[in-house]
Enzyme design. Structure first.
Site, PDB file in Angstrom:
ATOM      1  N   GLU A  37     -38.989 -65.688   7.286  1.00 42.49           N
ATOM      2  CA  GLU A  37     -39.328 -66.638   8.391  1.00 42.49           C
ATOM      3  C   GLU A  37     -40.172 -67.759   7.744  1.00 42.49           C
ATOM      4  OE1 GLU A  37     -39.633 -63.631  11.759  1.00 42.49           O
ATOM      5  OE2 GLU A  37     -41.343 -64.779  11.492  1.00 42.49           O
ATOM      6  N   CYS A  69     -46.364 -72.670   7.615  1.00 42.91           N
ATOM      7  CA  CYS A  69     -46.524 -71.203   7.413  1.00 42.91           C
ATOM      8  C   CYS A  69     -45.483 -70.894   6.531  1.00 42.91           C
ATOM      9  CB  CYS A  69     -46.770 -70.852   8.574  1.00 42.91           C
ATOM     10  SG  CYS A  69     -47.171 -69.170   8.697  1.00 42.91           S
ATOM     11  N   CYS A  72     -43.244 -56.500   4.943  1.00 41.51           N
ATOM     12  CA  CYS A  72     -44.822 -56.065   4.467  1.00 41.51           C
ATOM     13  C   CYS A  72     -44.957 -54.622   4.261  1.00 41.51           C
ATOM     14  CB  CYS A  72     -45.690 -56.698   5.315  1.00 41.51           C
ATOM     15  SG  CYS A  72     -47.524 -56.478   4.643  1.00 41.51           S
ATOM     16  N   CYS A 112     -50.176 -53.135   9.295  1.00 47.34           N
ATOM     17  CA  CYS A 112     -51.328 -53.672  10.133  1.00 47.34           C
ATOM     18  C   CYS A 112     -50.579 -53.014  11.778  1.00 47.34           C
ATOM     19  CB  CYS A 112     -51.725 -54.931  10.161  1.00 47.34           C
ATOM     20  SG  CYS A 112     -52.507 -55.281   8.611  1.00 47.34           S
ATOM     21  N   CYS A 119     -49.122 -56.183  13.892  1.00 47.10           N
ATOM     22  CA  CYS A 119     -48.224 -57.063  13.327  1.00 47.10           C
ATOM     23  C   CYS A 119     -46.886 -56.681  13.456  1.00 47.10           C
ATOM     24  CB  CYS A 119     -48.793 -57.399  12.054  1.00 47.10           C
ATOM     25  SG  CYS A 119     -47.689 -58.587  10.988  1.00 47.10           S
ATOM     26  N   CYS A 137     -45.723 -64.411  13.352  1.00 42.63           N
ATOM     27  CA  CYS A 137     -45.434 -63.541  12.372  1.00 42.63           C
ATOM     28  C   CYS A 137     -44.341 -62.389  12.575  1.00 42.63           C
ATOM     29  CB  CYS A 137     -46.716 -62.963  11.690  1.00 42.63           C
ATOM     30  SG  CYS A 137     -46.187 -62.223  10.039  1.00 42.63           S
TER      31      CYS A 137
HETATM   32  N1  SAH Z   1     -50.605 -60.657   4.991  1.00 43.09           N
HETATM   33  C1  SAH Z   1     -51.568 -61.717   5.013  1.00 43.09           C
HETATM   34  C2  SAH Z   1     -50.929 -63.004   5.387  1.00 43.09           C
HETATM   35  C3  SAH Z   1     -49.994 -62.644   6.573  1.00 43.09           C
HETATM   36  S1  SAH Z   1     -50.377 -62.450   8.152  1.00 43.09           S
HETATM   37  C4  SAH Z   1     -52.786 -61.124   6.126  1.00 43.09           C
HETATM   38  O1  SAH Z   1     -52.526 -60.193   6.733  1.00 43.09           O
HETATM   39  O2  SAH Z   1     -53.676 -61.798   6.142  1.00 43.09           O
HETATM   40  C5  SAH Z   1     -51.307 -63.974   8.550  1.00 43.09           C
HETATM   41  C6  SAH Z   1     -52.131 -63.858   9.834  1.00 43.09           C
HETATM   42  O3  SAH Z   1     -51.348 -63.663  11.269  1.00 43.09           O
HETATM   43  C7  SAH Z   1     -53.269 -62.798   9.759  1.00 43.09           C
HETATM   44  O4  SAH Z   1     -54.385 -62.850  10.117  1.00 43.09           O
HETATM   45  C8  SAH Z   1     -52.401 -61.602  10.807  1.00 43.09           C
HETATM   46  O5  SAH Z   1     -53.287 -60.611  11.019  1.00 43.09           O
HETATM   47  C9  SAH Z   1     -52.017 -62.380  11.689  1.00 43.09           C
HETATM   48  N2  SAH Z   1     -50.999 -61.755  12.663  1.00 43.09           N
HETATM   49  C10 SAH Z   1     -50.236 -61.001  12.577  1.00 43.09           C
HETATM   50  N3  SAH Z   1     -49.532 -60.753  13.737  1.00 43.09           N
HETATM   51  C11 SAH Z   1     -50.297 -61.156  14.812  1.00 43.09           C
HETATM   52  C12 SAH Z   1     -50.039 -61.261  16.221  1.00 43.09           C
HETATM   53  N4  SAH Z   1     -48.887 -60.452  16.709  1.00 43.09           N
HETATM   54  N5  SAH Z   1     -50.786 -61.836  16.938  1.00 43.09           N
HETATM   55  C13 SAH Z   1     -51.984 -62.648  16.462  1.00 43.09           C
HETATM   56  N6  SAH Z   1     -52.112 -62.677  14.970  1.00 43.09           N
HETATM   57  C14 SAH Z   1     -51.220 -62.122  14.250  1.00 43.09           C
HETATM   58 FE1  SF4 Z   2     -48.771 -57.388   6.346  1.00 46.88          FE
HETATM   59 FE2  SF4 Z   2     -48.745 -58.107   9.096  1.00 46.88          FE
HETATM   60 FE3  SF4 Z   2     -50.663 -56.820   7.702  1.00 46.88          FE
HETATM   61 FE4  SF4 Z   2     -50.549 -59.356   7.099  1.00 46.88          FE
HETATM   62  S1  SF4 Z   2     -50.943 -58.690   9.310  1.00 46.88           S
HETATM   63  S2  SF4 Z   2     -50.786 -57.561   5.752  1.00 46.88           S
HETATM   64  S3  SF4 Z   2     -48.084 -59.550   6.988  1.00 46.88           S
HETATM   65  S4  SF4 Z   2     -48.543 -55.983   8.144  1.00 46.88           S
END
Ligand code: SAH
Ligand code: SF4
Length: 391
Positions: free
Chosen positions: A123, A136, A143, A147, A150, A374
């Site tokens: 994406e 972005c 990934c 997390c 996410c 994301c």
């Molecule tokens: N992997 C890297 C970069 C991609 S994620 C990282 O984790 O920093 C980019 C941002 O989007 C991160 O801060 C992540 O925590 C946030 N993010 C992911 N899923 C989300 C969600 N459902 N709601 C709000 N922020 C989210």
């Molecule tokens: Fe991976 Fe999502 Fe965690 Fe970023 S926030 S490291 S994209 S699992």
């Protein structure tokens, strides 16, 4: 009621081993020129049979067509002799990721579902604001880090994106915005954040090589001050990111206690909060004019108390970090184990941080009507596809 998350197993590996998979050659055997430095383009031309001098000249011309003019068709390269153009087209290609789906939100946010040449979806999102336009960009398909809040973390499939696929996202956005030839004034696409799918520091070489091309003054020409790399905290790679890429750093902190961060960012079990903040304090180039951004996703009854806010301030002070905090309202997705904090709670949290002298804006969610967070468009598209197949 907020969801009970304590009893749920954490999906996937807690201690992932990031193995870079070998690049997959294109099915048609041609060599992709996007994502190669000038020297690598020259090498590729030499390997295909051009002599030294020719290779150097052609590499310079082709670079200009790709990154200043946005031209991907050798037939249009007017400074290459017409009869010679097919020779290039047979051996090389200048491509973009394939667009599977493109959407525009009512607030102007644009989102693309893209496909690699070997069939993996990923994406890209463009967010226009009054004074800037931010792209972005994704660094991986899926990934490995899981997390818990996410959507990308729930995806099985992972492959590192190649430099061509990372630079290709910027090129594609330029195509869509009509921003060729490259110019330094009046651009819509002014900023890049590596905040799409994937963990950029687990694909370090490709992200570095791609961003070097994006920053090249004779071409796309985005300044390193307008590029931000976001990491969930891959501590051993942070110093190298500062030295070898030199862009702004964002850190997905999201929690201030070991217990909570271990749960929502499992990488914390490997690199803990203190270690992470020490790496931030040592990040090359961070100072009061170039602050480190701490991202903090607001999860109801999980990480959003006054006490959490005060602890966040204490930690930032303890490590003397030139910091700002981005409070991100959690964007829910089907099956997520969390809820977003109430607006009043988010404001209270923000005020505590702000009153200590640290900027703590609340990010307005953008493009919610098109699943612009994301990992969500890909998930939605897969669902649509599955229901079509089932019908
Ligand atoms: N992997 C890297 C970069 C991609 S994620 C990282 O984790 O920093 C980019 C941002 O989007 C991160 O801060 C992540 O925590 C946030 N993010 C992911 N899923 C989300 C969600 N459902 N709601 C709000 N922020 C989210
Ligand atoms: Fe991976 Fe999502 Fe965690 Fe970023 S926030 S490291 S994209 S699992």
């Amino acid at each position: 009621m907020s969801a009970d998350t304590t009893l749920m197993p954490i999906p996937g590996a807690v201690d992932p081993v990031p193995v870079a998979r070998a690049a997959v050659p294109r099915a048609d055997g041609r060599v992709e020129l996007v994502g190669l430095s000038r020297d690598r383009i020259r090498d590729a031309l030499e390997a295909a049979g051009l002599d030294d001098r020719q290779a150097k000249l052609r590499a310079k011309q082709i670079w200009h067509w790709i990154y200043n003019r946005g031209v991907g068709d050798f037939a249009a390269m007017s400074d290459i002799a017409k009869p010679q153009r097919p020779w290039f087209a047979e051996r090389f290609v200048i491509s973009r990721p394939e667009v599977v789906e493109a959407q525009v939100s009512s607030d102007g946010t644009r989102k693309w579902l893209l496909k690699t040449h070997d069939g993996h979806d990923f994406e890209m999102v463009f967010i226009p604001d009054a004074d800037r336009g931010t792209l972005c960009v994704s660094s991986q398909v899926g990934c490995t880090l899981n997390c818990r809040f996410c959507a990308t973390g729930t995806m099985q499939l992972v492959r590192n994106l190649e430099p061509a696929e990372i630079v290709g996202q910027v090129m594609l956005a330029r195509d869509a915005l009509g921003e060729w030839p490259s110019q330094s004034e009046g651009r819509m696409l002014t900023n890049i954040v590596m905040m799409g799918m994937g963990e950029p520091l687990y694909n370090f070489d490709n992200v570095r090589d791609a961003l070097k091309i994006v920053m090249d003054g004779d071409g796309l020409g985005l300044s390193r001050r307008r590029i931000t790399l976001s990491t969930s905290g891959v501590v051993p790679m942070m110093a190298r990111a500062g030295e070898e890429i030199g862009v702004n750093l964002a850190v997905s902190l999201h929690a201030v206690t070991k217990e909570v961060r271990d749960e929502i960012v499992p990488l914390n079990r490997k690199y803990g909060i203190e270690q992470l903040l020490e790496a931030c304090a040592a990040y090359p180039g961070a100072n009061n004019a170039r602050r480190i951004t701490f991202e903090y996703v607001m999860l109801k009854d999980k990480n959003d108390s006054d006490e959490d806010a005060r602890e966040l301030v204490r930690l930032i002070r303890k490590y003397k970090l030139p910091a700002k905090v981005n409070l991100i309202p959690f964007n829910p997705w089907p099956g997520a184990a969390y809820e977003c904090s109430d607006p009043a709670r988010i404001r209270a949290f923000s005020n505590i941080v702000f009153e200590s002298g640290i900027s703590a804006p609340v990010r307005t969610p953008r493009g919610r009507d098109i699943d612009a967070a994301c990992g969500q468009l890909k998930t939605a598209a897969e669902k649509k596809r599955r229901s079509r197949e089932a019908a």
